[in-house]
Design an enzyme around this catalytic site. Structure first.
Site, PDB file in Angstrom:
ATOM      1  N   HIS A   1      -6.343   0.516  -4.237  1.00  0.00           N
ATOM      2  CA  HIS A   1      -5.026  -0.407  -3.780  1.00  0.00           C
ATOM      3  C   HIS A   1      -4.419  -1.020  -4.975  1.00  0.00           C
ATOM      4  CE1 HIS A   1      -6.772  -1.082   0.239  1.00  0.00           C
ATOM      5  NE2 HIS A   1      -5.708  -0.560   0.500  1.00  0.00           N
TER       6      HIS A   1
ATOM      7  N   ASN B   1       1.418  -0.534   8.478  1.00  0.00           N
ATOM      8  CA  ASN B   1       2.168  -0.291   7.006  1.00  0.00           C
ATOM      9  C   ASN B   1       3.398   0.553   7.232  1.00  0.00           C
ATOM     10  OD1 ASN B   1       2.224  -0.600   4.417  1.00  0.00           O
ATOM     11  ND2 ASN B   1       0.915   1.193   3.896  1.00  0.00           N
TER      12      ASN B   1
ATOM     13  N   TYR C   1       3.499  -8.887   1.973  1.00  0.00           N
ATOM     14  CA  TYR C   1       1.835  -8.564   2.155  1.00  0.00           C
ATOM     15  C   TYR C   1       1.310  -9.472   2.670  1.00  0.00           C
ATOM     16  CZ  TYR C   1       3.269  -4.169  -0.244  1.00  0.00           C
ATOM     17  OH  TYR C   1       3.792  -2.839  -0.867  1.00  0.00           O
TER      18      TYR C   1
ATOM     19  N   ARG D   1      -3.709  -2.424  11.731  1.00  0.00           N
ATOM     20  CA  ARG D   1      -2.460  -2.936  10.900  1.00  0.00           C
ATOM     21  C   ARG D   1      -1.650  -1.952  10.910  1.00  0.00           C
ATOM     22  NH1 ARG D   1      -2.218  -1.517   5.306  1.00  0.00           N
ATOM     23  NH2 ARG D   1      -0.846  -3.560   5.167  1.00  0.00           N
TER      24      ARG D   1
ATOM     25  N   LYS E   1       7.885   0.814  -3.313  1.00  0.00           N
ATOM     26  CA  LYS E   1       8.183   1.826  -2.253  1.00  0.00           C
ATOM     27  C   LYS E   1       9.362   2.648  -2.379  1.00  0.00           C
ATOM     28  CE  LYS E   1       6.281  -1.412   1.563  1.00  0.00           C
ATOM     29  NZ  LYS E   1       5.279  -0.495   2.082  1.00  0.00           N
TER      30      LYS E   1
END
Lengths: 320, 199, 339
Positions: free
Chosen positions: C193, C225, C37, C223, C317
């Site tokens: 978050h 992800n 990250y 960005r 994830k």
């Protein structure tokens, strides 16, 4: 990362609106429309003068929905570094200048059930755009505007004309003052208060509001700060490998810009923190003139707000 | 007060009487009454004449006498939560700026009081909260949106749709509840055994 | 430039496919063989022709199919589209931005004409010709954010700026990687978050927030992800988890190529002028391992990224059940480069 979004503009109209206040109407040189903005926003205006470039931040006071021009108002201050003097005496119809995109560090809290504005003198300028915005949105507001004298105060007639009983004007010369304590005690839950004017007025209002039990979240203010003048000194920019002279009437930020170094900024008044620069070497004393760093941070000498702060001593090395 | 596991898990910093408040409303549930007693010990009695107490006793009826002895401007005992929330709503509808709200009780109680307060235009960040009593949680099932109160075990069966729900630490201030997610969605019937997590 | 819009589904029979051109323009997210990250924000400027970056708001061959899937999700669950009352001005800002950008990038598909506050919006692919008064909700069939989101690819979140943070106070979310708008609406930046592992400790969110608070008009940023899904399902919401969760157990060495999808989110962030809010556009690009394998450098890199992920990220994830099978399958496409 620096793609310039600055807009080439020119002065289309200059109006003396009160004793020492001039309004400047700015239009795009290519005749195009201007970006919309939110009430409370300011722009940074860059102009050429004999010595180089001047950059100052001004609140946008025009109605946000008027996309053909921006209007700013400038109070002529005698003991300034010359910024307002320059605007009043050197800027003419047709003068070319560059204007940044609008930036808002003093927005309305859209959740507010009611918005209470306390203005002193030239502090009225950001509120003019905010009132237009709230009026269009059908939102509840009240303005209490303190002026030194009827011919000193700018726009009070215009505001009363537009917004009627929601605008209350208090004239120092007539010994009538804003009844702050009374106002603070009589607002429904969900009222947000905004104060802009001389620093003493802001400090006194915020203290009274805290003492009337208002929470921090409902209090908003903007100080109109400019860099103070001081003695001349030199600064070493480590990354650029440059040794830059800062004149008495110049801020460090202005000096490095004149030397061709791009440093970040947003408000140019020591309030937003964007220009914070790491101090890599210090032989002398820093003079912190900002409202952003905590006392501990100021004492630690690890960073400096280069838009307003200064230095006295033998050597200062910055991470630029 | 527990250390927060994740950033959306609320932290109840404790009651803190604001001496400048024009008026303070205390919403107290059960053992939450003790939070007010401790405030008086710490801050003195001066603020009480400008304070009102809404009290939901639950199993702590014995505290009512203590609250009345403090002699705040008003003490109101509510028969149930709905009635306390309605009374609070009515009070806040006519309240002025300068009114401070202090809440103490279980998380479920705090969460629902805060919902009424936010609806009444008080910013959540300006409300003082203190957790007292059971750690049992109010949980919303993310699948059927039903709320279940007094959850002490994870996983538990949703009172709405019956799915086995894992109780997460992810908390919504707006909904006043923790999130419950189907624990064995990927392989139905393989739910881990019950764990009592929140006595 | 014409786009051949595909007729395909993101549910049930899953007929979604990327064309060859679709694969070539895929915004591959990994620039090295490991993933961590970072505050990977960069200026959102128009990129090379033929890539997903060519236009700042991207329309591709999946446009009509995605809009159909969105309409289905909203019909089943209206809580996927919500806006707190104070966000109305920001909704209009978002409508203006998306209409302008779509008309700018695809003039043969969209036209926007303004006469003061009377606007006319033409969306040829969807057969829409709408005249309305900008600022007047009664002149549109939906509130402004929902109106334009039903015609724009990608989820939208509109975020209010106040009290030193950003607050997710409006959104339309039908292609999310497993988070609930209904639950998260009203949360601030750190709160929404909250469950991301490692990043908080590394200071990623503190730096990202500081940067975004100073986001300026005219200077959008972006960005990338990423997530992984089984089958090209856009609606992998927590609400529907019992419906799609079991798919994670259906991966075998035979079907990895067809069923295991990498989903990349190209997120763009825009400062909105009237409201001072920030618009997050979360544009989703799914691609299966079979298509990834057509580019050997991609196959290798995805394999190495998956193989080197920290445990916390694997769990966060939700890759546990099929990660190893996927790594093993990708190994056959290695281009032989060292590492």
């Amino acid at each position: 990362m620096s793609i310039s979004t600055d807009m080439p503009m020119r002065v289309a109209e200059i109006t003396q609106v009160a004793d020492r206040v001039k309004r400047f109407r700015l239009e795009r040189r290519d005749g195009g429309t201007l970006p919309y903005f939110s009430g409370g926003a300011h722009v940074v205006v860059t102009m050429r003068d004999a010595g180089g470039l001047r950059r100052n931040a001004y609140s946008l006071m025009s109605a946000p929905h008027e996309s053909s021009a921006y209007a700013i108002s400038v109070l002529h201050v005698e003991k300034s570094r010359g910024g307002s003097q320059f605007m009043h005496e050197q800027v003419d119809l047709g003068t070319e200048l560059t204007v940044s995109q609008p930036v808002n560090l003093f927005p309305v809290d859209q959740r507010g059930r009611r918005h209470l504005f306390l203005a002193g003198g030239i502090g009225i300028t950001p509120f003019m755009a905010m009132l237009e915005q709230l009026e269009r949105g059908g939102q509840d507001f009240e303005l209490h505007y303190a002026i030194r004298g009827r011919s000193h105060g700018a726009y009070w007639r215009e505001l009363q004309g537009k917004f009627g009983g929601r605008v209350n004007v208090y004239c120092d010369a007539e010994k009538v003052f804003i009844p702050v304590a009374k106002l603070l005690d009589d607002q429904p839950l969900g009222t947000h208060l905004y104060v802009c004017g001389p620093t003493g007025m802001i400090d006194a209002t915020l203290t009274m509001a805290r003492h009337a039990g208002w929470p921090q979240q409902n209090l908003h203010f903007e100080r109109f700060l400019g860099p103070p003048a001081g003695n001349a000194f030199r600064v070493i920019l480590q990354r650029s490998g440059m040794d830059v002279a800062v004149e008495g009437r110049q801020s460090i930020l202005e000096a490095v810009e004149a030397a061709g170094v791009d440093a970040p900024f947003l408000c140019r008044g020591g309030a937003c923190g964007q220009c914070a620069t790491a101090v890599l070497g210090l032989d002398g004393a820093l003079e912190h003139n900002d409202h952003y760093l905590s006392d501990a941070e100021k004492v630690s000498n690890s960073k400096l707000m280069i838009c307003v702060s200064r230095f006295k001593g033998r050597a200062l090395v910055l991470d630029l | 007060m527990r250390t927060p596991a994740i950033k959306s898990r609320p932290v109840y910093a404790g009651l803190q009487v604001n001496p400048h408040a024009r008026r303070t409303l205390f919403a107290l549930q059960g053992e939450g009454a003790k939070a007010l007693f401790e405030q008086v010990e710490r801050a003195g009695r001066e603020f009480l004449t400008r304070s009102e107490v809404l009290f939901l006793a639950g199993n702590s009826v014995q505290h009512l006498a203590g609250l009345q002895q403090l002699a705040p401007h008003l003490v109101r005992q509510a028969p149930n939560l709905d009635s306390l929330l309605q009374r609070l709503r009515d009070d806040l509808a006519i309240a002025k700026m300068g009114t401070s709200l202090q809440v103490a009780g279980t998380e479920g109680f705090i969460g629902q009081v805060l919902q009424v307060a936010m609806d009444s235009h008080i910013d959540a960040a300006s409300i003082c909260t203190e957790h007292r009593g059971s750690l049992a949680r109010r949980v919303q099932c993310v699948h059927c949106k039903q709320f279940t109160d007094g959850v002490t075990h994870s996983p538990f069966a949703c009172s709405g749709c019956g799915l086995g729900l894992l109780v997460r630490d992810h908390y919504s201030r707006r909904l006043g509840a923790f999130q419950g997610v189907n624990v064995d969605a990927e392989a139905p019937g393989t739910a881990p055994s019950l764990e009592e997590l929140y006595p | 430039m014409t786009i051949a819009f595909r007729e395909e589904t993101f549910r049930d029979d899953f007929t979604f496919r990327n064309s060859g051109a679709g694969v070539l323009r895929f915004p591959f997210p990994f620039h090295e063989d490991r993933y961590t990250y970072t505050v990977n924000l960069e200026p959102h400027t128009a990129g090379a022709a033929g890539t997903a970056y060519e236009h700042l708001i991207d329309i591709d061959e999946h446009y009509l199919a995605e809009m159909q899937d969105r309409a289905l999700v909203l019909a089943e669950d209206s809580l996927r589209c919500q806006a707190l009352p104070h966000m109305i001005s920001a909704q209009w800002d978002a409508l203006e931005l998306l209409m302008e950008q779509q008309a700018l990038g695809y003039p043969e598909l969209f036209t926007l004409t303004k006469h003061g506050d009377r606007w006319r919006w033409i969306n040829r692919p969807m057969g829409i010709d709408q005249t309305f008064t900008f600022g007047d909700v009664s002149t549109l069939p939906y509130e402004p954010m929902e109106y334009i989101a039903r015609q724009a690819q990608g989820d939208l979140c509109i975020v209010d700026q106040r009290d030193g943070s950003l607050w997710m106070d409006a959104g339309i979310v039908t292609s999310q990687a497993d988070w609930s708008l209904d639950f998260d609406i009203g949360m601030n930046f750190m709160e929404w978050h909250a469950s991301v592992p490692l990043a908080h400790e590394a200071g990623v969110f503190d730096r990202a927030l500081k940067f975004l608070l100073n986001l300026q008009q005219g200077k959008p940023v972006r960005r990338l992800n990423w997530a992984m899904t089984i089958n090209p399902r856009l609606d992998t919401s927590p609400e529907n988890y019992p419906k799609w969760g079991p798919d994670r157990t259906t991966v075998t060495p035979m079907n990895v190529g067809e069923k295991v999808y990498l989903r990349v989110e190209l997120q763009s962030l825009w400062r909105l002028p009237r409201s001072n809010a920030i618009l997050f556009v979360i544009r989703c690009y799914p691609i299966n391992m079979a298509d990834i394998a057509t580019v050997p450098q991609w196959a290798r890199r995805v394999r190495l990224v998956l193989a080197s992920l920290p445990q916390q990220i694997i769990h966060y994830k939700c890759l546990v059940r099929f990660r190893q099978t996927t790594i093993d399958w990708l190994a056959q496409f290695d281009d032989g480069a060292p590492g």
